[in-house]
Write a protein that holds these residues in place. Structure first.
Motif, PDB file in Angstrom:
ATOM      1  N   GLY A   1       0.115   1.821   5.687  1.00  0.00           N
ATOM      2  CA  GLY A   1       0.861   2.139   4.467  1.00  0.00           C
ATOM      3  C   GLY A   1       0.179   3.212   3.639  1.00  0.00           C
ATOM      4  N   ILE A   2      -1.153   3.188   3.602  1.00  0.00           N
ATOM      5  CA  ILE A   2      -1.901   4.209   2.866  1.00  0.00           C
ATOM      6  C   ILE A   2      -1.660   5.587   3.472  1.00  0.00           C
ATOM      7  CG2 ILE A   2      -4.212   5.044   2.268  1.00  0.00           C
ATOM      8  CD1 ILE A   2      -5.127   2.139   2.148  1.00  0.00           C
TER       9      ILE A   2
ATOM     10  N   SER B   1       0.832  -1.210   0.000  1.00  0.00           N
ATOM     11  CA  SER B   1       0.000   0.000   0.000  1.00  0.00           C
ATOM     12  C   SER B   1       0.866   1.259   0.000  1.00  0.00           C
ATOM     13  CB  SER B   1      -0.934   0.009   1.211  1.00  0.00           C
ATOM     14  OG  SER B   1      -0.215  -0.079   2.433  1.00  0.00           O
ATOM     15  N   TYR B   2       2.001   1.182   0.651  1.00  0.00           N
ATOM     16  CA  TYR B   2       2.937   2.299   0.710  1.00  0.00           C
ATOM     17  C   TYR B   2       3.384   2.704  -0.688  1.00  0.00           C
ATOM     18  CZ  TYR B   2       6.550   4.999   3.249  1.00  0.00           C
ATOM     19  OH  TYR B   2       7.313   5.986   3.799  1.00  0.00           O
TER      20      TYR B   2
ATOM     21  N   ILE C   1       1.838   1.769  -3.698  1.00  0.00           N
ATOM     22  CA  ILE C   1       0.703   2.089  -4.570  1.00  0.00           C
ATOM     23  C   ILE C   1       0.244   3.536  -4.396  1.00  0.00           C
ATOM     24  CG2 ILE C   1      -1.738   1.610  -4.996  1.00  0.00           C
ATOM     25  CD1 ILE C   1      -1.142  -1.340  -4.384  1.00  0.00           C
ATOM     26  N   PHE C   2       0.232   4.016  -3.151  1.00  0.00           N
ATOM     27  CA  PHE C   2      -0.345   5.334  -2.872  1.00  0.00           C
ATOM     28  C   PHE C   2       0.698   6.454  -2.807  1.00  0.00           C
ATOM     29  CE2 PHE C   2      -3.622   2.432  -1.441  1.00  0.00           C
ATOM     30  CZ  PHE C   2      -4.776   3.052  -1.887  1.00  0.00           C
TER      31      PHE C   2
ATOM     32  N   PHE D   1      -1.684  -2.556   6.222  1.00  0.00           N
ATOM     33  CA  PHE D   1      -2.054  -2.053   4.898  1.00  0.00           C
ATOM     34  C   PHE D   1      -2.612  -0.637   5.001  1.00  0.00           C
ATOM     35  CE2 PHE D   1      -4.751  -1.527   1.165  1.00  0.00           C
ATOM     36  CZ  PHE D   1      -3.949  -2.028   0.155  1.00  0.00           C
ATOM     37  N   LEU D   2      -3.488  -0.400   5.970  1.00  0.00           N
ATOM     38  CA  LEU D   2      -4.040   0.933   6.181  1.00  0.00           C
ATOM     39  C   LEU D   2      -2.951   1.925   6.585  1.00  0.00           C
ATOM     40  CD1 LEU D   2      -7.366   0.093   8.064  1.00  0.00           C
ATOM     41  CD2 LEU D   2      -7.121   0.914   5.719  1.00  0.00           C
TER      42      LEU D   2
END
Length: 536
Positions: A187-188, A138-139, A141-142, A184-185
């Motif tokens: 990482g966002i 996620s880190y 991707i965002f 995951f959150l």
């Protein structure tokens, strides 16, 4: 009012009226729609060095400490889960102990994993590597979307907002799916922190000044290893925190601290020079004009977001080459964090866990020192590429020492060589991509691209040092020798290309190529502007 082209620096004995006109000229050029360079990219002003120095010091004191402390606790907050453990033993040969030690990011050994997280969540085999990887997915991707959103919302609001997404929730997870979901959150939220601060500082500083200011907050990463370990040790001395015990207390208390700092940052963090109440109107105008004076064809510092300029930042040859270097470098930086505890454990096998932790501190202290020193030299010489070139051979020597010697103390010395050469590239690469685009929008996407690629390197590192390759980790260290060697080749070729392309650009007819273009079309050219020169 005197025209900007005729403005000159204030010299000793200058007439008061001329000085007043000059201040009016600076304010005029600082407004939206006014250029601070001529069509050849030359600045229209030579600013008073003393006034600039006073302004720079003021910005340093009001901006840098806030983002540095915010980054420090955010880094501690998310790195707690990825710290050193020697939890598995497997026979390497009959009667020979096997040591498998894993770390994450630039964190030091200990903390949550030592406090029983892996056991309580029933993690087995490569489950721990999976938990680390979920964060990076996620880190990565965002990364770019977060930096574009940072520009749209404004860093003064965006950075404190994403800092609220702490790992406090990790204190309450019960199993692997839950911890993966929280990571995951996280990482966002944290995807925008490193590139967001770099982009934010680019609003305030000239290109030569930026690398050193970036280093002042990036250095918090290696320092977080030592400070985070001390803080976690102090927390673990408590019998409980509410209904939480052991590693859960670490995430809860440090998460609350991070949230508290985020709320304070909403008040203290100034979005841009024009809204800084702690600057006088003249200082605001000077802060804007001096940054704009380095941006050929730019009519204002904070331009509107558009697709053309976003693509300019992503597709710049310098962005692509430099972000690839940062990817390779991050494999090395993260890899060192994985391997350093193992080296210490082999040198001092009879020491306690706490003593072994302390022996991992000196390489990070050396790394932290050079993380600041090298960008400081970069500022003084206004050069970044050559320092990136110089860093690679020392890293290569360090990994050659790892692979060629079984002497523990030789390997321990190698960690110092790697730390002093590799850590500074975080600041240098972000400063380099920032210096080699023109518009604010292109800068946001270029920095986002650089950090995204760097974190792909971090993802690779989480799977480079696996338990079956220990204790010498020939695969992992061989990979890092290959990445540092490639860094040397790519940085040299990039430097030679920049010089060659600048010679070609010097032969271009600026007036002819700009004829018939509107100010908006000229601004959208960004690094394709005929008067633009690559800045090594």
């Amino acid at each position: 009012m005197a025209s900007p082209e005729k403005a000159a620096p204030v010299s000793e004995g200058e007439d008061v009226i001329q000085a007043a006109h000059r201040e009016q000229d600076i304010q005029h050029v600082a407004e939206r729609g006014q250029m601070a360079t001529d069509k050849y990219g030359q600045p229209l002003f030579q600013f008073d060095a003393k006034a600039e120095s006073r302004l720079r010091t003021k910005i340093d004191l009001f901006i840098v400490p806030t983002v540095a402390v915010l980054y420090l606790f955010c880094f501690i907050d998310r790195a707690n889960i990825g710290k050193f453990s020697c939890s598995r033993e497997r026979p390497r040969a009959p009667h020979t102990p096997y040591l498998s030690c894993m770390t994450h990011a630039n964190a030091s050994p200990g903390n949550a994993r030592l406090a029983g997280l892996e056991k309580d969540l029933h993690l087995k085999g490569n489950d721990y590597n999976t938990v680390l990887s979920v964060f990076y997915i996620s880190y990565i991707i965002f990364e770019i979307p977060s930096n574009i959103l940072c520009k749209w919302v404004g860093p003064g609001w965006f950075l404190p907002a994403i800092s609220l997404g702490s790992s406090l929730g990790t204190a309450f997870v019960k199993d692997m799916p839950a911890v993966c979901g929280v990571r995951f959150l996280l990482g966002i939220f944290e995807a925008g922190m490193l590139p967001g601060i770099a982009y934010y500082l680019s609003r305030w500083y000239r290109r030569a000044e930026l690398a050193f200011r970036l280093s002042l907050y990036i250095v918090m990463a290696p320092l977080a290893g030592a400070f985070g370990g001390l803080l976690a040790s102090a927390i673990l001395k408590l019998s409980h925190f509410g209904g939480l015990h052991a590693w859960r207390m670490i995430f809860a208390i440090e998460g609350i601290i991070t949230i508290g700092l985020s709320l304070i940052a909403f008040i203290t963090l100034t979005d841009r020079p024009s809204t800084a109440r702690w600057l006088t109107p003249d200082e605001q105008a000077l802060a804007i004009a001096r940054v704009k004076s380095e941006r050929v064809g730019a009519t204002h510092v904070l331009d509107g977001i558009d697709t053309i300029k976003l693509k300019r930042g992503l597709t710049s040859p310098l962005t692509i080459a430099t972000s690839f270097v940062f990817l390779l470098n991050n494999v090395t930086v993260q890899g060192l964090a994985f391997f350093a505890p193992t080296i210490v454990a082999t040198i001092y096998p009879d020491k306690s866990t706490i003593q072994k932790q302390l022996y991992t501190v000196p390489p990070y202290v050396v790394g932290a020192f050079f993380t600041v020193l090298i960008p400081l030299l970069s500022w003084r010489f206004d050069r970044r590429q050559i320092f990136m070139v110089i860093s690679a051979p020392l890293t290569m020597v360090g990994y050659i020492m790892f692979l060629a010697s079984n002497v523990a103390k030789v390997r321990y010395a190698a960690t110092f060589l790697i730390a002093l050469s590799a850590f500074s590239l975080g600041a240098l690469t972000n400063a380099q991509v920032s210096a080699n685009v023109v518009t604010d929008t292109a800068r946001s996407s270029a920095i986002g691209m650089n950090v995204m690629m760097g974190n792909i390197g971090g993802l690779i590192a989480t799977w480079s040092f696996l338990w079956y390759d220990g204790p010498d980790y020939h695969i992992g260290n061989g990979l890092n020798l290959a990445t540092s060697s490639t860094v040397l080749i790519v940085t040299i070729l990039t430097l030679l290309w920049m010089k060659r392309d600048n010679k070609k650009r010097a032969q271009r007819n600026v007036e002819e190529e700009l004829t018939g273009l509107t100010d908006k079309e000229i601004e959208d050219l960004d690094w394709k502007h005929p008067a633009f020169k690559w800045r090594p």
